[in-house]
Write a protein that holds these residues in place. Structure first.
Motif, PDB file in Angstrom:
ATOM      1  N   ILE A 159       0.886  -1.070  -0.054  1.00  0.00           N
ATOM      2  CA  ILE A 159       0.037  -0.012   0.069  1.00  0.00           C
ATOM      3  C   ILE A 159       0.871   1.123   0.090  1.00  0.00           C
ATOM      4  N   ARG A 160       1.917   1.301   0.609  1.00  0.00           N
ATOM      5  CA  ARG A 160       3.019   2.132   0.679  1.00  0.00           C
ATOM      6  C   ARG A 160       3.253   2.755  -0.567  1.00  0.00           C
ATOM      7  N   THR A 161       3.463   1.384  -1.252  1.00  0.00           N
ATOM      8  CA  THR A 161       4.325   1.652  -2.377  1.00  0.00           C
ATOM      9  C   THR A 161       3.509   2.161  -3.541  1.00  0.00           C
ATOM     10  N   ILE A 162       2.264   1.813  -3.422  1.00  0.00           N
ATOM     11  CA  ILE A 162       1.002   2.335  -4.293  1.00  0.00           C
ATOM     12  C   ILE A 162       0.986   3.862  -4.025  1.00  0.00           C
ATOM     13  N   ILE A 163       0.828   4.313  -2.968  1.00  0.00           N
ATOM     14  CA  ILE A 163       0.737   5.640  -2.325  1.00  0.00           C
ATOM     15  C   ILE A 163       2.140   6.593  -2.993  1.00  0.00           C
ATOM     16  N   GLN A 164       3.236   5.921  -2.769  1.00  0.00           N
ATOM     17  CA  GLN A 164       4.385   6.575  -3.043  1.00  0.00           C
ATOM     18  C   GLN A 164       4.453   6.871  -4.727  1.00  0.00           C
ATOM     19  N   GLN A 165       4.172   6.028  -5.495  1.00  0.00           N
ATOM     20  CA  GLN A 165       4.221   5.909  -6.979  1.00  0.00           C
ATOM     21  C   GLN A 165       3.155   7.000  -7.308  1.00  0.00           C
ATOM     22  N   ILE A 167       2.216   9.496  -5.543  1.00  0.00           N
ATOM     23  CA  ILE A 167       2.836  10.930  -5.245  1.00  0.00           C
ATOM     24  C   ILE A 167       3.693  11.324  -6.232  1.00  0.00           C
ATOM     25  N   ASP A 168       4.696  10.492  -6.701  1.00  0.00           N
ATOM     26  CA  ASP A 168       5.788  10.767  -7.454  1.00  0.00           C
ATOM     27  C   ASP A 168       4.985  11.363  -8.761  1.00  0.00           C
ATOM     28  N   LEU A 169       4.100  10.597  -9.295  1.00  0.00           N
ATOM     29  CA  LEU A 169       3.320  10.856 -10.656  1.00  0.00           C
ATOM     30  C   LEU A 169       2.563  12.121 -10.343  1.00  0.00           C
ATOM     31  N   GLU A 171      -0.290  12.362  -8.782  1.00  0.00           N
ATOM     32  CA  GLU A 171      -1.762  12.104  -8.560  1.00  0.00           C
ATOM     33  C   GLU A 171      -2.251  12.264  -7.050  1.00  0.00           C
ATOM     34  N   LEU A 172      -1.014  12.450  -6.055  1.00  0.00           N
ATOM     35  CA  LEU A 172      -1.472  12.733  -4.756  1.00  0.00           C
ATOM     36  C   LEU A 172      -0.689  13.877  -4.208  1.00  0.00           C
ATOM     37  N   PRO A 173      -1.046  14.564  -3.244  1.00  0.00           N
ATOM     38  CA  PRO A 173      -0.274  15.472  -2.735  1.00  0.00           C
ATOM     39  C   PRO A 173       0.601  14.933  -1.641  1.00  0.00           C
ATOM     40  N   PHE A 174       1.605  15.828  -1.284  1.00  0.00           N
ATOM     41  CA  PHE A 174       2.636  15.209  -0.093  1.00  0.00           C
ATOM     42  C   PHE A 174       2.134  15.727   1.093  1.00  0.00           C
ATOM     43  N   TYR A 175       2.144  14.527   1.922  1.00  0.00           N
ATOM     44  CA  TYR A 175       1.860  14.876   3.508  1.00  0.00           C
ATOM     45  C   TYR A 175       2.911  14.275   4.288  1.00  0.00           C
ATOM     46  N   LYS A 176       3.348  15.150   5.212  1.00  0.00           N
ATOM     47  CA  LYS A 176       4.612  14.778   5.959  1.00  0.00           C
ATOM     48  C   LYS A 176       4.131  13.636   6.834  1.00  0.00           C
ATOM     49  N   ALA A 177       3.031  13.601   7.160  1.00  0.00           N
ATOM     50  CA  ALA A 177       2.518  12.387   8.155  1.00  0.00           C
ATOM     51  C   ALA A 177       2.874  10.928   7.446  1.00  0.00           C
ATOM     52  N   PHE A 178       2.780  10.990   6.078  1.00  0.00           N
ATOM     53  CA  PHE A 178       3.032   9.699   5.573  1.00  0.00           C
ATOM     54  C   PHE A 178       4.612   9.571   5.350  1.00  0.00           C
ATOM     55  N   ALA A 179       5.068  10.526   4.871  1.00  0.00           N
ATOM     56  CA  ALA A 179       6.733  10.707   4.595  1.00  0.00           C
ATOM     57  C   ALA A 179       7.498  10.329   5.883  1.00  0.00           C
ATOM     58  N   LYS A 180       7.018  10.941   7.148  1.00  0.00           N
ATOM     59  CA  LYS A 180       7.793  11.018   8.175  1.00  0.00           C
ATOM     60  C   LYS A 180       7.284  10.309   9.512  1.00  0.00           C
ATOM     61  N   GLU A 181       6.533   9.347   9.103  1.00  0.00           N
ATOM     62  CA  GLU A 181       6.179   8.454  10.209  1.00  0.00           C
ATOM     63  C   GLU A 181       7.246   7.526  10.665  1.00  0.00           C
ATOM     64  N   SER A 182       7.161   7.634  12.260  1.00  0.00           N
ATOM     65  CA  SER A 182       8.222   6.813  12.779  1.00  0.00           C
ATOM     66  C   SER A 182       8.223   5.311  12.690  1.00  0.00           C
ATOM     67  N   LYS A 183       9.481   4.848  12.700  1.00  0.00           N
ATOM     68  CA  LYS A 183       9.442   3.307  12.771  1.00  0.00           C
ATOM     69  C   LYS A 183       9.023   2.606  14.058  1.00  0.00           C
ATOM     70  N   GLN A 184       8.862   3.446  15.102  1.00  0.00           N
ATOM     71  CA  GLN A 184       8.229   2.923  16.472  1.00  0.00           C
ATOM     72  C   GLN A 184       6.686   3.002  16.231  1.00  0.00           C
TER      73      GLN A 184
END
Length: 258
Positions: A159-165, A167-169, A171-184
């Motif tokens: 699902i993350r790959t689908i979203i990132q693709q 974003i790169d195209l 088709e979706l806006p950039f959200y910090k909550a997605f890009a910067k989510e902590s590993k924890q």
């Protein structure tokens, strides 16, 4: 109070199609699907004790809306004149709207869900649902994973790959909550999902249920304190899986993979 007035009071919309969330020229199947989705959101079984009366009233109103729009003569009258014949047999008869609902829609089994998931995963429909969830949740994966049907922690990388693709195209806006989510946070979500999956499987085994048993039976019998939480998932599944493969007017399965 007439049906249109009831709709305005209960749903803030005096248009029958708007109440079901469908377009005016919707097909009979689209109207049926809209009714299913709308009614699942307010089904009395999913309401708390203090909200049950209101949920029941809303559920009954939706049943009447569908009864009108699924009747060719009544729908034609409404489309042409914008009125509802309150004296018609469609509305005048004293119906048990919950029984009416059960006659229209079948129950969903565990096997249904598994079959649906096979067709739904990586389909065009799933991709669109993921994009919608991403935008509505402002990139919060915690919420996205809850909203995407049939998704568990094993689906998250996909699902993350689908979203990132997307974003790169652009088709979706950039959200910090997605890009910067902590590993924890990701790890905690995975552990919680694994625990819940084990609990569900254990409950199914303890109850002696197989894959032909109704999902609602599992929900009701395993742990009443978690019934609403599990019903939320069932409601989503029923809304999507409403396209059953039954021949007698039941919905077809979700769009096939492309």
């Amino acid at each position: 109070m007439g049906l249109l007035e009831q709709c305005r009071e209960a749903f803030g919309a005096g248009d029958l199609y708007q109440v079901l969330g469908v377009r005016r020229g919707a097909s009979a199947e689209e109207v049926r699907r809209g009714y299913r989705q709308a009614s699942l959101r307010v089904h009395p079984d999913r309401a708390g004790l203090q909200d049950k009366a209101e949920a029941t009233r809303h559920f009954q109103i939706l049943g009447k809306v569908y009864a009108v729009l699924s009747d060719l003569e009544q729908r034609t009258l409404y489309d042409q004149q914008g009125v509802v014949d309150e004296e018609s047999t469609v509305l005048a008869q004293d119906r048990n709207w919950e029984e009416y609902w059960k006659l229209i829609f079948k129950e969903v089994t565990l096997k249904d869900i598994e079959d649906f998931k096979k067709q739904y995963n990586d389909s065009t429909e799933e991709v669109e649902d993921i994009k919608t969830a991403y935008k509505n949740c402002k990139g919060d994966m915690e919420q996205i994973m809850d909203k995407v049907l049939c998704a568990d922690y094993t689906d998250e990388p996909r699902i993350r790959t689908i979203i990132q693709q997307a974003i790169d195209l652009g088709e979706l806006p950039f959200y910090k909550a997605f890009a910067k989510e902590s590993k924890q946070k990701m790890t905690a979500r995975k552990r919680r999902a694994e625990k819940e999956a084990k609990e569900a499987e254990k409950a199914r085994e303890e109850l002696g249920l197989d894959k032909d048993d109704d999902v609602r039976t599992l929900i009701q019998r395993r742990n009443e304190n978690r019934k609403k939480e599990m019903d939320d998932f069932l409601a989503q599944m029923e809304a999507k899986y409403g396209n059953s493969s039954k021949k007698e007017g039941k919905k077809t399965a979700a769009k096939k993979k492309k």
